[in-house]
Design a protein around this motif. Structure first.
Motif, PDB file in Angstrom:
ATOM      1  N   ALA A  79       0.831  -1.221   0.000  1.00  0.00           N
ATOM      2  CA  ALA A  79       0.000   0.000   0.000  1.00  0.00           C
ATOM      3  C   ALA A  79       0.855   1.257   0.000  1.00  0.00           C
ATOM      4  CB  ALA A  79      -0.921   0.005   1.219  1.00  0.00           C
ATOM      5  N   ASP A  81       4.016   1.522  -1.178  1.00  0.00           N
ATOM      6  CA  ASP A  81       5.033   1.575  -2.240  1.00  0.00           C
ATOM      7  C   ASP A  81       4.744   2.743  -3.201  1.00  0.00           C
ATOM      8  OD1 ASP A  81       7.176  -0.314  -3.757  1.00  0.00           O
ATOM      9  OD2 ASP A  81       5.814   0.632  -5.194  1.00  0.00           O
ATOM     10  N   ARG A  85       1.427   3.232  -5.544  1.00  0.00           N
ATOM     11  CA  ARG A  85       0.482   4.350  -5.332  1.00  0.00           C
ATOM     12  C   ARG A  85       0.260   5.141  -6.605  1.00  0.00           C
ATOM     13  NH1 ARG A  85       3.536   6.774  -0.707  1.00  0.00           N
ATOM     14  NH2 ARG A  85       2.309   8.644  -1.070  1.00  0.00           N
ATOM     15  N   SER A  92      -3.759   0.535  -3.542  1.00  0.00           N
ATOM     16  CA  SER A  92      -3.251   1.116  -2.300  1.00  0.00           C
ATOM     17  C   SER A  92      -4.426   1.519  -1.392  1.00  0.00           C
ATOM     18  CB  SER A  92      -2.386   2.321  -2.662  1.00  0.00           C
ATOM     19  OG  SER A  92      -1.851   2.875  -1.527  1.00  0.00           O
TER      20      SER A  92
END
Ligand SMILES: Cc1cc2nc3c(=O)[nH]c(=O)nc-3n(C[C@H](O)[C@H](O)[C@H](O)COP(=O)(O)OP(=O)(O)OC[C@H]3O[C@@H](n4cnc5c(N)ncnc54)[C@H](O)[C@@H]3O)c2cc1C
Length: 332
Positions: A79, A81, A85, A92
């Protein structure tokens, strides 16, 4: 709790050997679902094979725009990263809509896909449940519990729904699950086909054969247009979805639908891809009525009771409202 052995596998072959040569062995990843179920007496493994050391913890972003998430990558890592995103904001957001910060730090991609239903009858060993104990019945389909359970893809034997938020985004992203067979070969299956519908065998939940390991989840390059995840639940946080949706939409210059993806959660035994609605919308001029009518068509075969019939209108409204927001974003 039943006594069990614990071993930490050094490599995939060793993990699979331990899982297939011992009676009633199961893999342990983050443990956030499995250990809960062991405490409840729902899962009673004789052997835990810890797979934390296997080399499946990476997140690889490829030059072609696709991404490979290792089965042991943690929900919080995925989520958070940066590229996830940017490329897959819907994923995410879906992950962040689930569980809590602590849980997401432990929970893994593979474990999230394989988490078990939250049906209260499944979780209570004093009650009948066809999924936990085949042939004992499904009281959930007759009572108040149905409110939180499935209305599409369900059967007389089971109305349990799949509880994952992450998987709803992944199914809308056309994710593919990579599997290592017990012979060490690789095979793949689309996430849409990974979970089985219950029919008369609700105890069989996925296409995984005994001892098979999920190694990675592949996300193809993201679909065109804007996307979002929306979760409707009884509490603002720390609650499973009554209804959730992962949507993406692209409109052409004339206001017609050039691309659309709709994933649904809280409604079915698998993360549900709303193919009927997508087909109805594709190429059509987009407006509120088009969205509503497509979603009504998607849910035309819903099996509801007095306690969960409200989910049909709720789903139509939630998806329509998300699509309208995305259409507004598209026309900006
Ligand atoms: C209080 C609470 C609230 C929660 N709220 C939400 C929520 O709102 N939304 C949501 O989506 N989830 C929620 N969850 C569920 C959470 O997301 C899952 O518990 C978690 O994702 C499971 O991942 P894990 O790695 O801990 O799996 P584990 O518990 O380790 O494993 C789960 C299952 O997967 C199998 N397994 C794991 N990895 C592999 C693999 N690589 N190959 C083959 N089999 C494997 C295990 O054998 C086991 O059967 C909640 C959980 C709790 C406890």
């Amino acid at each position: 709790m039943r006594a069990f052995t614990y071993e930490r596998a050094a490599n995939p072959a060793a993990a699979q050997r331990l899982a297939t040569t011992q009676e009633e062995a199961v893999f342990l990843a983050g443990g956030t679902n499995l250990t809960d179920l062991m405490r409840l007496g729902v899962a009673r493994p004789a052997a835990l094979v810890d797979i934390s050391d296997l080399p499946y913890d990476g997140i690889e972003h490829r030059a072609d725009g696709s991404t490979l998430l290792g089965a042991l990558s943690r929900n919080a890592e995925v989520a958070g990263d940066r590229v996830v995103r940017e490329r897959y904001p819907v994923l995410s957001r879906a992950i962040l809509a689930g569980a809590s910060g602590q849980l997401r730090t432990m929970a893994t991609t593979g474990g999230n896909l394989l988490q078990r239903t939250r049906c209260p009858y499944f979780q209570d060993v004093s009650k009948p449940c066809n999924k936990r104990e085949p042939g004992t019945g499904c009281p959930a389909s007759r009572g108040l519990a149905a409110r939180d359970l499935g209305i599409i893809g369900v059967s007389d034997a089971c109305i349990a729904h799949h509880p994952s938020d992450m998987a709803v985004a992944m199914v809308a992203l056309d994710a593919v699950v990579h599997i290592r067979t017990v012979d060490g070969a690789a095979r793949s299956v689309s996430l849409e086909e990974f979970h089985l519908l219950p029919g008369n065998t609700p105890e069989k939940e996925t296409v995984l054969a005994p001892g098979e390991l999920v190694t990675d989840v592949e996300l193809p390059p993201p679909p065109p247009g804007s996307s979002n995840y929306r979760k409707v639940r009884d509490r603002a946080s720390y609650a499973f979805a009554l209804v959730s949706t992962a949507v993406s939409l692209a409109l052409d210059d004339t206001g017609s639908v050039a691309a659309v993806r709709i994933g649904l959660g809280g409604l079915a035994p698998r993360p549900w891809r709303a193919r009927t609605a997508e087909q109805a919308l594709l190429g059509a001029r987009f407006d509120e009525e088009a969205a509503k009518s497509a979603m009504r068509a998607e849910l035309a075969t819903a099996r509801t009771t007095e306690h969960n019939a409200f989910k049909v209108d709720l789903t139509v409204d939630v998806v329509t409202s998300e699509l309208l927001s995305l259409a507004a974003e598209e026309s900006r």
